[in-house]
Design an enzyme around this catalytic site. Structure first.
Site, short mmCIF file in Angstrom:
data_model
loop_
_atom_site.label_atom_id
_atom_site.label_comp_id
_atom_site.label_asym_id
_atom_site.label_seq_id
_atom_site.Cartn_x
_atom_site.Cartn_y
_atom_site.Cartn_z
N LEU A 187 -40.68 49.30 4.30
CA LEU A 187 -41.11 48.31 5.41
C LEU A 187 -41.23 49.18 6.82
CD1 LEU A 187 -38.72 45.42 4.70
CD2 LEU A 187 -41.09 45.54 4.34
N THR A 188 -42.47 48.94 7.01
CA THR A 188 -43.70 48.34 6.69
C THR A 188 -44.64 49.21 5.85
OG1 THR A 188 -44.80 48.46 8.73
CG2 THR A 188 -43.52 46.49 8.16
N VAL B 293 -46.73 51.49 8.42
CA VAL B 293 -46.37 52.36 9.13
C VAL B 293 -45.21 53.20 8.47
CG1 VAL B 293 -44.90 52.54 11.48
CG2 VAL B 293 -46.88 50.93 11.35
N CYS B 294 -44.09 52.61 7.92
CA CYS B 294 -42.99 53.47 7.57
C CYS B 294 -43.37 54.02 5.76
CB CYS B 294 -41.70 52.44 7.29
SG CYS B 294 -41.54 51.58 8.93
N THR B 295 -44.16 53.43 5.32
CA THR B 295 -44.27 53.94 3.95
C THR B 295 -45.60 55.04 3.91
OG1 THR B 295 -43.63 51.85 3.02
CG2 THR B 295 -44.63 53.41 1.39
#
Length: 198
Positions: A112-113, A116-118
């Site tokens: 998540l998210t 951005v994060c993945t």
């Protein structure tokens, strides 16, 4: 399939499934998202797969990890990698070292998210020679457009895109095997039960 992901050759990475960050995943129902994350974590624990958890700025709006992860995987939760703010988790030394310590070259990621994060650690790990699958419905984005764009960017880079049920079935390989039966039970309890009995 010749390039099958199995509990014996893959590791599960759950990135930033934090209470505050979950509020930014607006393109997926919160209950469905949590059920998928629970299913992924339970699958890793039940099948003996390495499970690596990471968070970003727990003392900011992102907050702590889902309580469910602490209940399902207390050891992984305790060993979680707390990033001070590095966006691409793969470039944060302690996280990358934790993944390398698993000895696995096949990585299943959800985060998540997605936008951005993945997207960044998925592409970075791929560039470092790992085989990466991203479980898109194990995460979400502020908008469907943002999610679609992140999925396209990952796919274009060579990341395999998958769903929770799909990757669980791949890991099960055979529903009649002991591991397959355990994973099938998790899938039913977390995801299928509301559909079948609802």
């Amino acid at each position: 399939m010749k390039n099958l992901f199995t509990p014996e050759n893959a590791a599960m990475l759950l990135i930033d499934h934090q209470v505050g960050t979950s509020k930014l995943a607006r393109n997926i129902d919160p209950a469905h998202l949590l059920a998928n994350v629970r299913a992924l974590a339970r699958t890793a624990v039940a099948s003996g797969m390495p499970l690596v958890l990471t968070t970003s700025q727990e003392d900011h709006f992102q907050g702590p990890l889902y309580d469910d992860l602490a209940e399902i995987a207390p050891e992984a939760h305790e060993a979680r990698i707390k990033r001070p703010g590095v966006v691409d988790a793969w470039t944060y030394g302690p996280f990358k070292s934790a993944v390398e310590a698993t000895g696995r070259k096949k990585l299943i990621m959800a985060g998540l998210t997605n936008d951005v994060c993945t997207v960044y650690p998925a592409i970075s790990a791929l560039e470092d020679g790992y085989d990466v699958q991203v479980v898109v419905d194990g995460g979400g984005s502020p908008t469907q457009a943002a999610d679609d764009i992140s999925v396209e960017r990952m796919r274009s880079a060579g990341v395999t895109i998958t769903s929770t049920n799909q990757v669980m079935a791949e890991l099960a390989t055979d529903w009649a095997s002991p591991t397959g039966q355990a994973i099938q039970g998790i899938m039913y309890e977390e995801i299928l039960k509301p559909l079948v009995e609802g």
